[in-house]
Design an enzyme around this catalytic site. Structure first.
Site, PDB file in Angstrom:
ATOM      1  N   ARG A  51       9.329  -3.513  13.274  1.00 34.02           N
ATOM      2  CA  ARG A  51       8.262  -3.932  12.364  1.00 34.02           C
ATOM      3  C   ARG A  51       6.975  -3.146  12.595  1.00 34.02           C
ATOM      4  NH1 ARG A  51       4.705  -7.623  13.250  1.00 34.02           N
ATOM      5  NH2 ARG A  51       5.982  -8.873  14.641  1.00 34.02           N
ATOM      6  N   TYR A 105      -0.630   1.868 -12.708  1.00 38.86           N
ATOM      7  CA  TYR A 105       0.722   1.330 -12.555  1.00 38.86           C
ATOM      8  C   TYR A 105       0.642  -0.211 -12.638  1.00 38.86           C
ATOM      9  CZ  TYR A 105       5.159   0.161 -10.410  1.00 38.86           C
ATOM     10  OH  TYR A 105       6.404  -0.358 -10.161  1.00 38.86           O
ATOM     11  N   ASP A 177      -3.124   7.395  -5.936  1.00 43.31           N
ATOM     12  CA  ASP A 177      -1.675   7.242  -6.015  1.00 43.31           C
ATOM     13  C   ASP A 177      -1.150   8.522  -6.664  1.00 43.31           C
ATOM     14  OD1 ASP A 177       0.921   6.762  -6.891  1.00 43.31           O
ATOM     15  OD2 ASP A 177       0.553   4.657  -7.348  1.00 43.31           O
ATOM     16  N   LYS A 202      10.380   7.403  -5.654  1.00 40.34           N
ATOM     17  CA  LYS A 202      10.466   8.347  -6.755  1.00 40.34           C
ATOM     18  C   LYS A 202      10.779   9.747  -6.222  1.00 40.34           C
ATOM     19  CE  LYS A 202       9.130   4.517  -8.691  1.00 40.34           C
ATOM     20  NZ  LYS A 202       7.744   4.193  -9.028  1.00 40.34           N
TER      21      LYS A 202
END
Ligand code: PLP
Length: 389
Positions: A51, A105, A177, A202
């Site tokens: 984690r 987005y 972004d 992506k």
């Protein structure tokens, strides 16, 4: 010579790889272990646990991503939205204000207007192509400015150098972004941005087979975001790290090929009588063409959108028929993979908007968005032409 002096294609293959190689393995192995042995002399900072994003798979990936973006440090996350939310939650607090580009987005838009607003973070949306208007939106509490490299679905190009300069001049943290542009086409850190975010789902991974995110920036900022991510629990699994690491090695060849194909597809669509308008920054007719030429290296991206000609009121039906006749492109959201994908923003990503608001943003009912894949562009063009015919 160091990795930093190499060309990006070389960095994609070699930067960040462990030296010496683990067991001599040429490819980074998967360390599928939730926890790692803690030596008696170590302190808390030496704890290795998945984690905390500090397995050997994470370390190698972070070094590679930082090198290809020209940043000091990097962090991978469990999704693109994990990268966006961790970066914003680490940067902003109750009472702060942020300037954000109007056409974001969907998930990021909802984060600003929903969750962050509820936690006391105010925002104003700005037109990122109009720097003259930004100063009026500043408040004493403004802490950050947030933009995207190429907007969805019309591929608008903001005045990115002006965003970075504005942030410097007013002491704001600048975040971008850069998912649609990729580190192949755009180097936001060299433009002066503080933090670069990607949906690695992506292009960075590029094979439509995982969900991941990435954050690149200065060491201190990335470390702060890592602490936030540790608490949110949005770390990336080592097997997904391995797949992302493998995908990254071919990023340069994939993206350049996809950009060349996208230009061929955009040109063919532009010349077709059944197509009303093509939105692709590589076409001189696109309003952002000159800016894209100045900012992007080696191509104009592999995302495009186009409006089909239709009688008023029949746009949705015309688009539906066109998409159903396509043989190669898949009707699916997302982008950046080997398969060419198409979506219909008016009935998918932007369906939630009021139709008038949607049209006001330039997103007509006859709009088709396309992520150009790795097929031969001649086959794609032939398929589009038969579907339009
Ligand atoms: C897909 C996408 C995201 C979200 O990424 P996930 O990996 O789906 O969480 C964020 N920004 C942009 C520009 C995207 O295309």
């Amino acid at each position: 010579m160091s990795d930093h002096d190499d060309h990006q294609d070389t960095q994609l293959v070699h930067a960040g790889e462990p030296r010496p190689r683990f067991g001599g393995a040429v490819t980074m192995p998967v360390f599928q272990s939730s926890t790692f042995e803690h030596h008696a002399e170590g302190g808390y900072d030496d704890v290795r646990y998945l984690r905390l994003s500090n397995s050997p798979n994470h370390d190698a990936l972070h070094r590679k991503l930082a090198t290809i973006e020209g940043g000091e440090a990097a962090l991978v996350t469990a999704s693109g939205m994990a990268a966006v939310s961790a970066a914003l939650l680490a940067t902003l607090g109750p009472g702060d204000h942020v300037l954000a580009q109007r056409t974001l987005y969907g998930g990021t838009h909802d984060l600003f207007t929903g969750m962050l607003a509820r936690w006391g973070v105010a925002h104003d949306f700005i037109d990122a192509a109009e720097p003259e208007a930004w100063e009026a939106a500043l408040r004493p509490t403004t802490r950050a400015i947030y933009v995207e490299a190429l907007t969805n679905p019309l591929l608008e190009v903001a005045d990115l150098p002006a965003v970075a300069r504005f942030a410097r001049a007013h002491g704001l943290v600048s975040l971008i972004d850069a998912t649609f542009a990729t580190p192949v086409l755009l180097r936001p850190i060299a433009l002066g941005f503080d933090l670069v975010l990607h949906s690695a789902t992506k292009y960075l991974n590029g094979h439509s087979d995982l969900v991941a995110g990435a954050i690149i920036g200065g060491a201190a900022r990335v470390e702060e975001i890592r602490h936030t991510l540790n608490l949110l629990g949005g770390s990336l699994d080592p097997h997904a790290c391995f797949l992302l690491h493998r995908g990254l090695k071919t990023l340069g060849v994939r993206v350049r090929r996809q950009c060349a194909s996208a230009l061929a597809v955009a040109t063919a669509l532009h010349e077709h009588p059944a197509v009303q308008r093509v939105h692709y920054p590589g076409l001189p007719s696109h309003p952002g063409h000159e800016r894209a030429k100045a900012l992007l290296h080696g191509g104009f991206g592999a995302m495009l959108s186009f409006d089909l000609r239709a009688e008023p009121g029949h746009e949705v039906e015309v688009v539906r028929r066109f998409v159903s006749r396509l043989r190669l492109p898949v009707d699916a959201p997302s982008l950046g993979g080997p398969e060419t994908l198409v979506t219909r923003p008016a009935v998918t990503s932007h369906a939630g908007l009021d139709p008038e608001v949607r049209r006001g943003l330039g997103i007509g009912d006859g709009l088709v968005r396309m992520s150009v894949g790795l097929e031969d562009p001649a086959d794609l063009v032939a398929d589009l032409q038969q579907a339009l015919g």
